[in-house]
Design a protein around this motif. Structure first.
Motif, mmCIF file in Angstrom:
data_model
loop_
_atom_site.group_PDB
_atom_site.id
_atom_site.type_symbol
_atom_site.label_atom_id
_atom_site.label_comp_id
_atom_site.label_asym_id
_atom_site.label_seq_id
_atom_site.Cartn_x
_atom_site.Cartn_y
_atom_site.Cartn_z
ATOM 1 N N LEU A 12 -18.148 24.551 -57.630
ATOM 2 C CA LEU A 12 -18.406 23.516 -58.626
ATOM 3 C C LEU A 12 -19.457 22.518 -58.155
ATOM 4 O O LEU A 12 -20.264 22.036 -58.957
ATOM 5 N N THR A 13 -19.482 22.216 -56.869
ATOM 6 C CA THR A 13 -20.514 21.327 -56.331
ATOM 7 C C THR A 13 -21.888 21.946 -56.499
ATOM 8 O O THR A 13 -22.834 21.287 -56.953
ATOM 9 N N THR A 14 -22.020 23.229 -56.170
ATOM 10 C CA THR A 14 -23.302 23.918 -56.332
ATOM 11 C C THR A 14 -23.742 23.893 -57.793
ATOM 12 O O THR A 14 -24.898 23.599 -58.098
ATOM 13 N N MET A 15 -22.821 24.149 -58.702
ATOM 14 C CA MET A 15 -23.158 24.146 -60.126
ATOM 15 C C MET A 15 -23.551 22.741 -60.600
ATOM 16 O O MET A 15 -24.469 22.587 -61.394
ATOM 17 N N SER A 16 -22.868 21.720 -60.106
ATOM 18 C CA SER A 16 -23.161 20.356 -60.558
ATOM 19 C C SER A 16 -24.476 19.831 -59.994
ATOM 20 O O SER A 16 -25.071 18.913 -60.554
ATOM 21 N N GLU A 17 -24.940 20.415 -58.894
ATOM 22 C CA GLU A 17 -26.189 19.974 -58.278
ATOM 23 C C GLU A 17 -27.392 20.787 -58.746
ATOM 24 O O GLU A 17 -28.498 20.629 -58.244
ATOM 25 N N MET A 18 -27.179 21.639 -59.728
ATOM 26 C CA MET A 18 -28.244 22.500 -60.247
ATOM 27 C C MET A 18 -29.347 21.636 -60.880
ATOM 28 O O MET A 18 -29.071 20.774 -61.702
ATOM 29 N N THR A 53 -20.973 24.441 -71.934
ATOM 30 C CA THR A 53 -21.235 25.856 -71.709
ATOM 31 C C THR A 53 -22.667 26.035 -71.229
ATOM 32 O O THR A 53 -23.595 25.419 -71.745
ATOM 33 N N TYR A 54 -22.831 26.878 -70.228
ATOM 34 C CA TYR A 54 -24.130 27.215 -69.664
ATOM 35 C C TYR A 54 -24.388 28.687 -69.962
ATOM 36 O O TYR A 54 -23.596 29.537 -69.586
ATOM 37 N N GLU A 55 -25.492 28.979 -70.629
ATOM 38 C CA GLU A 55 -25.865 30.361 -70.932
ATOM 39 C C GLU A 55 -27.130 30.698 -70.154
ATOM 40 O O GLU A 55 -28.131 30.001 -70.255
ATOM 41 N N PHE A 56 -27.062 31.779 -69.384
ATOM 42 C CA PHE A 56 -28.163 32.195 -68.528
ATOM 43 C C PHE A 56 -28.880 33.371 -69.155
ATOM 44 O O PHE A 56 -28.273 34.386 -69.492
ATOM 45 N N GLY A 57 -30.188 33.222 -69.317
ATOM 46 C CA GLY A 57 -31.006 34.257 -69.935
ATOM 47 C C GLY A 57 -31.657 35.158 -68.914
ATOM 48 O O GLY A 57 -31.097 35.439 -67.848
ATOM 49 N N THR A 58 -32.878 35.577 -69.220
ATOM 50 C CA THR A 58 -33.591 36.521 -68.368
ATOM 51 C C THR A 58 -34.286 35.819 -67.201
ATOM 52 O O THR A 58 -34.455 34.608 -67.191
ATOM 53 N N GLU A 59 -34.696 36.638 -66.242
ATOM 54 C CA GLU A 59 -35.431 36.139 -65.090
ATOM 55 C C GLU A 59 -36.909 36.067 -65.428
ATOM 56 O O GLU A 59 -37.449 36.936 -66.105
ATOM 57 N N ASN A 60 -37.565 35.011 -64.962
ATOM 58 C CA ASN A 60 -39.015 34.889 -65.096
ATOM 59 C C ASN A 60 -39.621 35.498 -63.839
ATOM 60 O O ASN A 60 -39.578 34.903 -62.766
ATOM 61 N N ASP A 61 -40.172 36.711 -63.967
ATOM 62 C CA ASP A 61 -40.699 37.431 -62.806
ATOM 63 C C ASP A 61 -41.968 36.796 -62.236
ATOM 64 O O ASP A 61 -42.260 36.955 -61.056
ATOM 65 N N TYR A 66 -34.407 31.732 -63.449
ATOM 66 C CA TYR A 66 -33.748 32.225 -64.659
ATOM 67 C C TYR A 66 -33.740 31.115 -65.707
ATOM 68 O O TYR A 66 -33.674 29.926 -65.378
ATOM 69 N N TYR A 67 -33.782 31.531 -66.965
ATOM 70 C CA TYR A 67 -33.717 30.582 -68.065
ATOM 71 C C TYR A 67 -32.267 30.208 -68.331
ATOM 72 O O TYR A 67 -31.364 31.037 -68.217
ATOM 73 N N SER A 83 -33.405 27.829 -60.371
ATOM 74 C CA SER A 83 -33.523 28.688 -59.201
ATOM 75 C C SER A 83 -32.760 29.996 -59.376
ATOM 76 O O SER A 83 -31.637 30.010 -59.880
ATOM 77 N N SER A 84 -33.367 31.076 -58.937
ATOM 78 C CA SER A 84 -32.724 32.390 -59.014
ATOM 79 C C SER A 84 -31.434 32.455 -58.217
ATOM 80 O O SER A 84 -30.518 33.203 -58.569
ATOM 81 N N SER A 85 -31.322 31.666 -57.146
ATOM 82 C CA SER A 85 -30.134 31.743 -56.289
ATOM 83 C C SER A 85 -28.865 31.338 -57.024
ATOM 84 O O SER A 85 -27.782 31.798 -56.678
ATOM 85 N N ILE A 86 -28.982 30.488 -58.041
ATOM 86 C CA ILE A 86 -27.795 30.110 -58.815
ATOM 87 C C ILE A 86 -27.195 31.347 -59.471
ATOM 88 O O ILE A 86 -25.992 31.551 -59.470
ATOM 89 N N VAL A 87 -28.049 32.215 -60.016
ATOM 90 C CA VAL A 87 -27.568 33.407 -60.720
ATOM 91 C C VAL A 87 -27.256 34.538 -59.753
ATOM 92 O O VAL A 87 -26.220 35.191 -59.871
ATOM 93 N N THR A 88 -28.119 34.758 -58.777
ATOM 94 C CA THR A 88 -27.945 35.921 -57.903
ATOM 95 C C THR A 88 -26.873 35.742 -56.842
ATOM 96 O O THR A 88 -26.301 36.721 -56.381
ATOM 97 N N SER A 89 -26.573 34.509 -56.460
ATOM 98 C CA SER A 89 -25.524 34.341 -55.454
ATOM 99 C C SER A 89 -24.345 33.526 -55.974
ATOM 100 O O SER A 89 -23.209 33.984 -55.942
ATOM 101 N N THR A 90 -24.580 32.326 -56.475
ATOM 102 C CA THR A 90 -23.468 31.469 -56.889
ATOM 103 C C THR A 90 -22.668 32.083 -58.033
ATOM 104 O O THR A 90 -21.446 32.205 -57.952
#
Length: 110
Positions: A12-18, A53-61, A66-67, A83-90
């Motif tokens: 939750l800390t990681t998400m709140s600091e996004m 609610t947070y909706e994550f879209g596609t990656e900007n290559d 990520y959007y 940052s991609s790390s929010i989606v790929t790791s968190t």
């Protein structure tokens, strides 16, 4: 099932600091950002019963990231690039990682 509160707090800390790397205001066609069919959806329910609610879209290559669109930003057409790390790791954290490890009944804690 017992919950590992430290793991939950860390998540939750990681998400709140996004933070957004960039902001797209008045986005009329969110389909181009993959928000018509989000790859992941994350909803937080607060103690007062309200939700975000947070909706994550596609990656900007091209630039990376990520959007993202939130409940609030969808109303005014704002889309964020995060940052991609929010989606790929968190957000890729397996639910089992939030379970507390069971202690052996025969073990002694010091």
């Amino acid at each position: 099932m017992e919950i590992d509160t430290e793991e939950v707090e860390s998540f939750l800390t990681t998400m709140s600091e996004m933070d957004a790397d960039s902001v797209i205001e008045d986005a009329e066609d969110t389909q181009q950002y993959g928000l018509d069919d989000p790859s992941q959806i994350f909803t937080v329910e607060f103690s007062d019963g309200s939700t975000q609610t947070y909706e994550f879209g596609t990656e900007n290559d091209m630039v990376g990231g990520y959007y993202l669109q939130t409940t609030d930003s969808a109303q005014d057409g704002t889309v964020y690039l995060i940052s991609s790390s929010i989606v790929t790791s968190t957000l890729s954290t397996e639910p089992e990682s939030f379970q507390a490890e069971e202690e052996d009944e025969g073990s002694v804690s010091e």
